[in-house]
Design a protein around this motif. Structure first.
Motif, PDB file in Angstrom:
ATOM      1  N   ASP A   5       0.843  -1.187   0.000  1.00  0.00           N
ATOM      2  CA  ASP A   5       0.000   0.000   0.000  1.00  0.00           C
ATOM      3  C   ASP A   5       0.883   1.243   0.000  1.00  0.00           C
ATOM      4  OD1 ASP A   5       0.770   0.617   2.737  1.00  0.00           O
ATOM      5  OD2 ASP A   5      -0.718  -0.840   3.405  1.00  0.00           O
ATOM      6  N   VAL A   6       0.243   2.397  -0.185  1.00  0.00           N
ATOM      7  CA  VAL A   6       0.981   3.649  -0.312  1.00  0.00           C
ATOM      8  C   VAL A   6       1.746   3.979   0.964  1.00  0.00           C
ATOM      9  CG1 VAL A   6       0.732   6.136  -0.614  1.00  0.00           C
ATOM     10  CG2 VAL A   6      -0.570   4.581  -2.058  1.00  0.00           C
ATOM     11  N   GLN A   7       1.140   3.734   2.125  1.00  0.00           N
ATOM     12  CA  GLN A   7       1.812   4.068   3.380  1.00  0.00           C
ATOM     13  C   GLN A   7       3.128   3.320   3.532  1.00  0.00           C
ATOM     14  OE1 GLN A   7       0.871   6.544   5.602  1.00  0.00           O
ATOM     15  NE2 GLN A   7       2.964   6.151   6.300  1.00  0.00           N
ATOM     16  N   GLN A   8       3.185   2.083   3.078  1.00  0.00           N
ATOM     17  CA  GLN A   8       4.431   1.323   3.170  1.00  0.00           C
ATOM     18  C   GLN A   8       5.503   1.914   2.253  1.00  0.00           C
ATOM     19  OE1 GLN A   8       2.722  -2.598   2.414  1.00  0.00           O
ATOM     20  NE2 GLN A   8       3.188  -3.199   4.519  1.00  0.00           N
ATOM     21  N   LEU A   9       5.101   2.455   1.110  1.00  0.00           N
ATOM     22  CA  LEU A   9       6.061   3.129   0.234  1.00  0.00           C
ATOM     23  C   LEU A   9       6.568   4.418   0.896  1.00  0.00           C
ATOM     24  CD1 LEU A   9       4.287   2.673  -3.216  1.00  0.00           C
ATOM     25  CD2 LEU A   9       6.274   1.419  -2.348  1.00  0.00           C
ATOM     26  N   VAL A  10       5.655   5.152   1.534  1.00  0.00           N
ATOM     27  CA  VAL A  10       6.050   6.347   2.276  1.00  0.00           C
ATOM     28  C   VAL A  10       7.013   5.973   3.406  1.00  0.00           C
ATOM     29  CG1 VAL A  10       5.203   8.138   3.854  1.00  0.00           C
ATOM     30  CG2 VAL A  10       3.968   7.653   1.736  1.00  0.00           C
ATOM     31  N   ASP A  11       6.692   4.920   4.130  1.00  0.00           N
ATOM     32  CA  ASP A  11       7.527   4.494   5.258  1.00  0.00           C
ATOM     33  C   ASP A  11       8.909   4.046   4.798  1.00  0.00           C
ATOM     34  OD1 ASP A  11       5.575   5.065   7.091  1.00  0.00           O
ATOM     35  OD2 ASP A  11       4.879   3.000   7.314  1.00  0.00           O
ATOM     36  N   PHE A  12       9.004   3.500   3.590  1.00  0.00           N
ATOM     37  CA  PHE A  12      10.321   3.111   3.088  1.00  0.00           C
ATOM     38  C   PHE A  12      11.220   4.334   2.958  1.00  0.00           C
ATOM     39  CE2 PHE A  12      13.528   2.500  -0.134  1.00  0.00           C
ATOM     40  CZ  PHE A  12      14.062   1.274   0.190  1.00  0.00           C
ATOM     41  N   VAL A  13      10.687   5.399   2.363  1.00  0.00           N
ATOM     42  CA  VAL A  13      11.479   6.622   2.212  1.00  0.00           C
ATOM     43  C   VAL A  13      11.827   7.199   3.586  1.00  0.00           C
ATOM     44  CG1 VAL A  13      11.447   9.002   1.367  1.00  0.00           C
ATOM     45  CG2 VAL A  13      10.553   7.155  -0.065  1.00  0.00           C
ATOM     46  N   ALA A  14      10.835   7.241   4.483  1.00  0.00           N
ATOM     47  CA  ALA A  14      11.101   7.745   5.833  1.00  0.00           C
ATOM     48  C   ALA A  14      12.161   6.901   6.532  1.00  0.00           C
ATOM     49  CB  ALA A  14       9.810   7.754   6.651  1.00  0.00           C
ATOM     50  N   GLY A  15      12.099   5.593   6.334  1.00  0.00           N
ATOM     51  CA  GLY A  15      13.093   4.707   6.927  1.00  0.00           C
ATOM     52  C   GLY A  15      14.494   4.961   6.413  1.00  0.00           C
ATOM     53  N   ARG A  16      14.605   5.229   5.112  1.00  0.00           N
ATOM     54  CA  ARG A  16      15.922   5.535   4.552  1.00  0.00           C
ATOM     55  C   ARG A  16      16.458   6.864   5.099  1.00  0.00           C
ATOM     56  NH1 ARG A  16      19.185   2.546   3.500  1.00  0.00           N
ATOM     57  NH2 ARG A  16      20.033   3.385   1.570  1.00  0.00           N
ATOM     58  N   VAL A  17      15.531   7.812   5.350  1.00  0.00           N
ATOM     59  CA  VAL A  17      15.940   9.069   5.979  1.00  0.00           C
ATOM     60  C   VAL A  17      16.504   8.795   7.368  1.00  0.00           C
ATOM     61  CG1 VAL A  17      15.103  11.259   6.916  1.00  0.00           C
ATOM     62  CG2 VAL A  17      14.319  10.497   4.665  1.00  0.00           C
ATOM     63  N   LEU A  18      15.798   7.988   8.133  1.00  0.00           N
ATOM     64  CA  LEU A  18      16.272   7.678   9.486  1.00  0.00           C
ATOM     65  C   LEU A  18      17.563   6.877   9.458  1.00  0.00           C
ATOM     66  CD1 LEU A  18      13.475   8.812  10.257  1.00  0.00           C
ATOM     67  CD2 LEU A  18      13.426   7.098  12.079  1.00  0.00           C
ATOM     68  N   ASP A  19      17.721   6.009   8.458  1.00  0.00           N
ATOM     69  CA  ASP A  19      18.999   5.308   8.304  1.00  0.00           C
ATOM     70  C   ASP A  19      20.141   6.308   8.165  1.00  0.00           C
ATOM     71  OD1 ASP A  19      17.734   2.842   8.384  1.00  0.00           O
ATOM     72  OD2 ASP A  19      17.770   2.537   6.214  1.00  0.00           O
ATOM     73  N   SER A  20      19.942   7.314   7.322  1.00  0.00           N
ATOM     74  CA  SER A  20      20.983   8.316   7.107  1.00  0.00           C
ATOM     75  C   SER A  20      21.243   9.140   8.361  1.00  0.00           C
ATOM     76  CB  SER A  20      20.587   9.249   5.954  1.00  0.00           C
ATOM     77  OG  SER A  20      20.609   8.560   4.723  1.00  0.00           O
ATOM     78  N   ALA A  21      20.209   9.277   9.190  1.00  0.00           N
ATOM     79  CA  ALA A  21      20.364  10.025  10.444  1.00  0.00           C
ATOM     80  C   ALA A  21      20.921   9.170  11.573  1.00  0.00           C
ATOM     81  CB  ALA A  21      19.012  10.605  10.865  1.00  0.00           C
ATOM     82  N   GLY A  22      21.041   7.858  11.343  1.00  0.00           N
ATOM     83  CA  GLY A  22      21.536   6.967  12.382  1.00  0.00           C
ATOM     84  C   GLY A  22      20.531   6.701  13.478  1.00  0.00           C
ATOM     85  N   VAL A  23      19.239   6.780  13.133  1.00  0.00           N
ATOM     86  CA  VAL A  23      18.164   6.570  14.103  1.00  0.00           C
ATOM     87  C   VAL A  23      17.526   5.207  13.855  1.00  0.00           C
ATOM     88  CG1 VAL A  23      15.914   7.397  14.923  1.00  0.00           C
ATOM     89  CG2 VAL A  23      17.713   9.037  14.296  1.00  0.00           C
ATOM     90  N   ALA A  24      17.449   4.381  14.894  1.00  0.00           N
ATOM     91  CA  ALA A  24      16.883   3.039  14.763  1.00  0.00           C
ATOM     92  C   ALA A  24      15.385   3.109  14.498  1.00  0.00           C
ATOM     93  CB  ALA A  24      17.153   2.229  16.025  1.00  0.00           C
ATOM     94  N   HIS A  25      14.888   2.172  13.684  1.00  0.00           N
ATOM     95  CA  HIS A  25      13.469   2.140  13.345  1.00  0.00           C
ATOM     96  C   HIS A  25      13.122   0.761  12.794  1.00  0.00           C
ATOM     97  CE1 HIS A  25      13.975   2.036   8.946  1.00  0.00           C
ATOM     98  NE2 HIS A  25      15.081   2.728   9.196  1.00  0.00           N
ATOM     99  N   THR A  26      11.827   0.542  12.605  1.00  0.00           N
ATOM    100  CA  THR A  26      11.346  -0.703  11.985  1.00  0.00           C
ATOM    101  C   THR A  26      10.326  -0.364  10.909  1.00  0.00           C
ATOM    102  OG1 THR A  26       9.642  -0.937  13.704  1.00  0.00           O
ATOM    103  CG2 THR A  26      11.736  -2.099  14.063  1.00  0.00           C
TER     104      THR A  26
END
Length: 210
Positions: free
Chosen positions: A172-193
Motif C-alpha cells: 500500500d501507499v503508506q508502506q512506500l512512504v515508510d520506506f522513504v522515511a526509513g531511509r531518511v532515518l537510516d541516514s540520520a543513524g536513528v533506529a526504526h522498523t
C-alpha cells in the motif's frame, strides 16, 4: 542537554513523508525542532485539509500526526523567526532533515540565501559540519535543480530523493512512504522498523507479506 533534530518542511508535494519522519523520530525518543515554510502551509492545506498555524501549532501538529504530544519533546519555530535557536551554530542539535525539499528550498540552501529560518538552519548545520539530509520530491529534474543538488552534496549534505523501492514488499501507499522515511532515518543513524530490509534472498519480503 537537549539536542534535537531540526525538521524543516518546505513547499514541495510530499507531506506524508514529513509526517512519517516526524512520527518515527518521536517514536524513537528523539527531540524535534520543527520549522514549516510558508509554502509548506499551502501544501498541507492541499494534501491534508489542515495546516500548522503559529499560534495553534501544537494542536494542529497533534491532529496531523495523529498522536498526543504531551509526552513528546517538540519545539516549534516560525519560519520568519531569524532569532530562533536553530538560526545559530551555537544552538545544540544533532543535525537537520528537510522533508520534503522543494526545488526552491534546495536552491536556497545550496546558494546560502537564508531567505527563511528553514534555509538559514540548514546553512548553519552545513557550516557546523552536522548531518543535513535533504529529501527532494520533484520530477523531472531541470538542469538547475541537478546543479543545486550537486552543490548540496559537495557541501556535505545527504541528498536522498523521495524514491521508494519495491523490494521491501510494500502492498500500500503508506508502506512506500515508510520506506522513504526509513531511509531518511537510516541516514540520520536513528533506529526504526519502518520497512523490511534486504537480506540477500530474492522475493523474501514479498513472501513474508500477508
Amino acid at each position: 542537554m537537549r539536542k534535537p533534530w531540526v525538521v524543516g518542511i518546505s513547499g514541495a508535494s510530499g507531506t506524508p513523508y514529513a509526517k512519517a519522519v516526524l512520527n518515527a523520530l518521536l517514536d524513537a525518543g528523539h527531540a524535534v525542532d520543527l520549522v514549516v515554510s510558508k509554502a509548506a502551509r499551502l501544501t498541507l492545506v492541499d494534501e491534508t485539509g489542515g495546516t500548522i498555524r503559529d499560534a495553534r501549532w501544537k494542536d494542529d501538529l497533534a491532529g496531523w500526526l495523529g498522536r498526543d504530544l504531551s509526552a513528546d519533546d517538540v519545539a516549534y519555530w516560525p519560519a520568519g523567526d531569524f532569532a530562533a535557536g536553530p538560526s545559530s551554530g551555537s544552538y545544540p542539535v544533532h543535525g537537520m532533515i528537510v522533508v520534503p525539499a522543494s526545488t526552491a528550498a534546495c536552491a536556497g540552501i545550496a546558494l546560502g540565501l537564508s531567505k527563511d529560518l528553514l534555509q538559514r538552519a540548514a546553512d548553519v548545520n552545513l557550516k557546523e559540519h552536522r548531518p543535513v539530509i535533504v529529501v527532494p520530491r520533484e520530477t523531472p529534474a531541470s538542469r538547475s535543480h541537478l546543479v543545486h543538488l550537486l552543490a548540496l552534496h559537495d557541501a556535505g549534505a545527504t541528498v536522498l530523493p523521495a524514491s521508494p523501492a519495491f523490494y521491501a514488499g510494500a502492498s500500500d501507499v503508506q508502506q512506500l512512504v515508510d520506506f522513504v522515511a526509513g531511509r531518511v532515518l537510516d541516514s540520520a543513524g536513528v533506529a526504526h522498523t519502518l520497512y523490511q530490509r534486504w537480506r540477500g534472498e530474492l522475493g523474501a519480503a514479498r513472501l513474508d507479506s500477508p
